[in-house]
Design an enzyme around this catalytic site. Sequence first.
Site, PDB file in Angstrom:
ATOM      1  N   ASP A 411       0.821  -1.208   0.000  1.00 16.83           N
ATOM      2  CA  ASP A 411       0.000   0.000   0.000  1.00 16.83           C
ATOM      3  C   ASP A 411       0.857   1.260   0.000  1.00 16.83           C
ATOM      4  OD1 ASP A 411      -2.669   1.340   0.436  1.00 16.83           O
ATOM      5  OD2 ASP A 411      -1.657   1.981   2.276  1.00 16.83           O
ATOM      6  N   GLU A 464       1.183  -0.625  -5.131  1.00 19.64           N
ATOM      7  CA  GLU A 464       0.203   0.429  -5.390  1.00 19.64           C
ATOM      8  C   GLU A 464       1.004   1.734  -5.452  1.00 19.64           C
ATOM      9  OE1 GLU A 464      -3.400   3.073  -3.608  1.00 19.64           O
ATOM     10  OE2 GLU A 464      -1.753   2.321  -2.407  1.00 19.64           O
TER      11      GLU A 464
END
EC number: 2.4.1.18
Length: 733
Positions: A411, A464
């Site tokens: 993330d 990401e």
Amino acid sequence: MADKLYDLMDWAAIEAIVYSEENKPRRTLGPRVTKDGVLIQCFFPEKTKVMLKTTADRVNHRMKMQDENGFFAILLPGKKIPEYVYVIQEEGKYREYEDPYAFPAQITHEEEVQFSHGICYDIYEKLGAHPMRVNGRRGVYFAVWAPNALRVSVVGDFNGWDGRMYQMEKLEESGIFELFIPGIEADELYKFELKLRDGLTYLKADPYANAAQLRPDTASVVTNLRKYRWNDQGWMTNRKKVQGEDKPMYIYELHLGSFRKPEDGRLFCNYREIAPVLVDYVKETGYTHVELMPVMEHPLDESWGYQVSGYYAPTRRYGSPQDFMAFVDALHEAGIGVILDWVPAHFPKDIAGLAAFDGTCLYEHQDPRQGMHPHWGTLIFNYGRPQVSNFLISNALFWAEKYHIDGIRMDAVASMLYLDYGKNDGEWVANIYGGNENLEAIEFLRHLNSIFKKRYPDVMMIAEESTSWPKVTESFKKDGLGFDYKWNMGWMNDFLGYMEYDPVFRGAHHNELTFSMVYAYSERFLLGLSHDEFVHEKKSLIEKMPGDDEQKFSNMRAALTYMVCHPGKKLLFMGQDFAQIQEWSESRQLDWDLMEEPKHREFYEFFKALLKMYKSCPALYERDYDTEGFIWINEMEWEKNILTFMRCGKKRDDMLLIVCNFSAVSYPEYQVGVPKAGKYKEIFNSDAKKYGGGGMVNPRVKASRPVECDERADSVKIKAAPLSVAVFEYRKG
């Protein structure tokens, strides 16, 4: 003997023990051989009488109180340390204690050195709380990194949460405090009590804990991860074949707490309860993998797991670590891969967690311009500190080793790469060259991916990364970060923006539909429509679509079909596959009742057929990252909102013709150029009546004619339904 015992007392060391300021308790407590016999010393706060029982003859020896606060000693004759226990009367009963200071450290000097240099990749086997046998005795080995603490103790129900007992031994090479406590078993609650040099004393949860209490409680829990017996050998053996970049991959992203809610009023289902329901749904729908929003322990439900407090512990919300192992096992046995969301970019400020762990900014930077995200209110890891880097690298390896996970989706990588991410001028500090690149984070990512790929080459590493940072999926030899895949955030923003326009206005935004192919091969991209796009008043996917209900569903069928046909692996957030109307909320389960409504059931049947078609057509996945796997036929018809292109497999004649009509206009005789003469059979059409469409399909095989179109010598004439995508399979004439 009493005089000899008195002479053996080190009063300064005893004072340090009594005032709980000792970081070398083994030099005083426990047994040692002296010239006068075996000296054994112990500290039981506020006790007035302690007996030492030698286990061989079961004789009790009264120990002499040397300090009224509870320090006792005894001198036994001989030169051999006997086996013994302490016997203390508590609440009218006699309780036996084995001496934790009679056991040696279980961390080697080599492991200390490796940890200090950030390369002890299995440090999770030593730090934390580990049930084990030492010298034939069962107990738990505790270890924690807190180099700047004056003293650290293990506290829990087993010692009345009294930090004066079980003061830990500091290993000077590493700053690790450790202690083996015999007699403790799994499921015990514990924390570490730290005392600073200024006298401040406080409790911290274990950063390496394998289990934790259910929030809002914050204690760590002793657990034995070796107890579970895995049944997924077949999956693990074949995983490399299943997860190759030339294989189909369509990921179901889900939040475990809101996928299903229990019917008995509980807030959450157990991992074991969720597993069979999820397996059935994923198998029926046709997904290849699931991606779990963070299951690591976290204090706040509303954070969805993205503010992690326990990096080595599956959240107690859904059960125990063994329950989570059973969950992963069940998916593997069903042939479903498991990807975890992982958050190495930041952590919360919760007082029981990593923040200011040993009284200093141990895991974070001291300078808030380096160590804090002003918008998120979280702290940034200090990637340049080897032990912090080791903590995170070991954590990624831990989930692959202990829980058999098949992929890690990292993330907020952009927030790691840029020193000024989300910050204004004056809120960040430039690197040594004056730039905004976080050089330490870059090195951390390369280090992580290099070690991970050496140990688990068949586990996917997915970034990401929301900017145009170069070479995210390039190899280290070519100065890349070494990820396997990168989320294509640019495609997602452009595509959703395009689809939200009324078809009348889409022509002016045609480039938003085609631009992704300009850079499609610069990285190994994964196309994702994730949870972030369906929260905070962004609306669900069906509600993003323009028009009346019929047009919304047509638009959405066309959108997802186009997504499947576009190069790249795929991901879709839960609920969108049956066109959930409500925006997602973590507080309620998906609106499964919609599956009983005809429009939504038809849409779900469409989606199942779409995934079946995707997995059955190698041309749609074999060459996702090969420029020869995609051919534009016509990307210029902006005034008609039409795109046509080919997808090609590894076999010479394995080709699909894709016709996308994003206008509200039908074209009963639409001419399309084709690269090869032959026959073209429609194998999928989003406008089919059985999916809720208008039924403007092409039931008959289309034979090409030598009619020039789209700068090609041959062409076919087809029906192009409004707001639809049709897929044709090439066959030799």
